[in-house]
Design an enzyme around this catalytic site. Sequence first.
Site, PDB file in Angstrom:
ATOM      1  N   ASP A 245     -24.539  27.072  13.766  1.00  0.00           N
ATOM      2  CA  ASP A 245     -25.079  27.143  15.566  1.00  0.00           C
ATOM      3  C   ASP A 245     -25.644  27.228  15.647  1.00  0.00           C
ATOM      4  OD1 ASP A 245     -21.459  26.196  14.695  1.00  0.00           O
ATOM      5  OD2 ASP A 245     -21.973  24.775  15.661  1.00  0.00           O
TER       6      ASP A 245
HETATM    7  C1  LIG Z   1     -23.109  21.200  10.805  1.00  0.00           C
HETATM    8  S1  LIG Z   1     -22.829  22.229  12.190  1.00  0.00           S
HETATM    9  C2  LIG Z   1     -21.299  22.396  11.415  1.00  0.00           C
HETATM   10  C3  LIG Z   1     -21.209  23.564  12.632  1.00  0.00           C
HETATM   11  O1  LIG Z   1     -20.174  23.556  13.763  1.00  0.00           O
HETATM   12  C4  LIG Z   1     -19.050  23.761  13.868  1.00  0.00           C
HETATM   13  O2  LIG Z   1     -18.018  24.347  14.997  1.00  0.00           O
HETATM   14  P1  LIG Z   1     -17.718  23.700  15.886  1.00  0.00           P
HETATM   15  O3  LIG Z   1     -16.734  22.419  15.742  1.00  0.00           O
HETATM   16  O4  LIG Z   1     -16.935  23.555  16.747  1.00  0.00           O
HETATM   17  O5  LIG Z   1     -18.894  22.312  16.337  1.00  0.00           O
HETATM   18  C5  LIG Z   1     -18.587  24.754  13.144  1.00  0.00           C
HETATM   19  O6  LIG Z   1     -19.420  26.544  13.480  1.00  0.00           O
HETATM   20  C6  LIG Z   1     -19.294  24.547  11.827  1.00  0.00           C
HETATM   21  O7  LIG Z   1     -20.462  25.426  11.449  1.00  0.00           O
END
Ligand SMILES: CSC[C@H]1O[C@H](OP(=O)(O)O)[C@H](O)[C@@H]1O
Length: 353
Positions: A245
């Site tokens: 992220d």
């Molecule tokens: C391709 S970035 C995906 C990344 O985002 C997810 O977090 P969230 O589902 O809370 O937005 C997770 O950290 C993933 O690795």
Amino acid sequence: MTLQAIRYSRGCLEILDQLLLPDETKYFSLHDTKDGWSAIKKMQVRGAPAIAIVGCLSLAVELTNSDVESVSSLKELIENKLDYLVSARPTASNMAEAASRIKAVIRQLAKGDDYKAEDAKLMIIKELEGMLEEDININKNLGKYGAEHLLGTYAKPPVNIITHCNTGSLATAGYGTALGVIRYLQENEKLGHVYCTETRPYNQGARLTAYELLHENIDASLICDSAAAACMKEKNIHAVIVGADRVTANGDAANKIGTCQIAIAAKYYNIPFYVACPRSTFDPSTQSGEDIIIEQRPHAEMTSIKGIKIAADINCWNPAFDVTPAELITGGIITEYGVFKPHEVKQRLQDKA
Ligand SMILES: CSC[C@H]1O[C@H](OP(=O)(O)O)[C@H](O)[C@@H]1O
């Protein structure tokens, strides 16, 4: 047909409500940045690149359906709306990176009197729309680089992979980041078996990644987050590949909660640990992971699932992310420009600027 988290045509934006997956496939319309902010905050859409794309497209839709009086008023509107969208979720850097890019464009257009307001508005809309197509190409390049690095450095096919959270078509405009590497391995018949973690408490792995892997007919098994180390010991794992992220100047990576402990186990079992992310996830202005704001999510996301209580009424600590230090990212950081060691990623990406 690959999974589509985002459907867009000028003036019209629909997103797949990821809170309802895998039971229900339901799209709904976003009409402006207020809808965009809400969908991101509630995690109806999530995933660092998808957050930025949906945020920007919600602004494109709002602008398409608005009249602007002057370039200077357009500039003020865009700057305010972009700052608002960035405020929805603080940890992922992609929305902030997109916001600074778009602000630079409108700043340039606002210099002098070269452009009519409607012409400047159309140029900004096209800039916002460009992110959608660009992201899929980025992910395909990233997937190729990651697969080739793994096969060229650490493993002979068929390769077995552990992945955490969701980094596929549901976290991007399509194809995915870590899941993009897995898709590339599958397309080239180099993939063995994928172990995806449930990824408590939002269950991105159990609900989204499992859904994507089944959709792609990829050989895979779901494991509990707590089984990751045992899986490394028992299942001949060749690599761990996760998303990110925010990656900081020193190569630390913020990612879904639970990532760091998987990296620690991978270090112990001498299994290469990769972070896969586009350059837009890289934030050189933040020196190290210590400086990243970690989003705290509501307790209810831990203590219930679809309204069914699964915990006693106890206090909760529910950070959405953790930080994996650069030293544990032993395989490297996979980007659309290549695979780099964490300590060199800042320079290598700046060389590509
Ligand atoms: C391709 S970035 C995906 C990344 O985002 C997810 O977090 P969230 O589902 O809370 O937005 C997770 O950290 C993933 O690795």
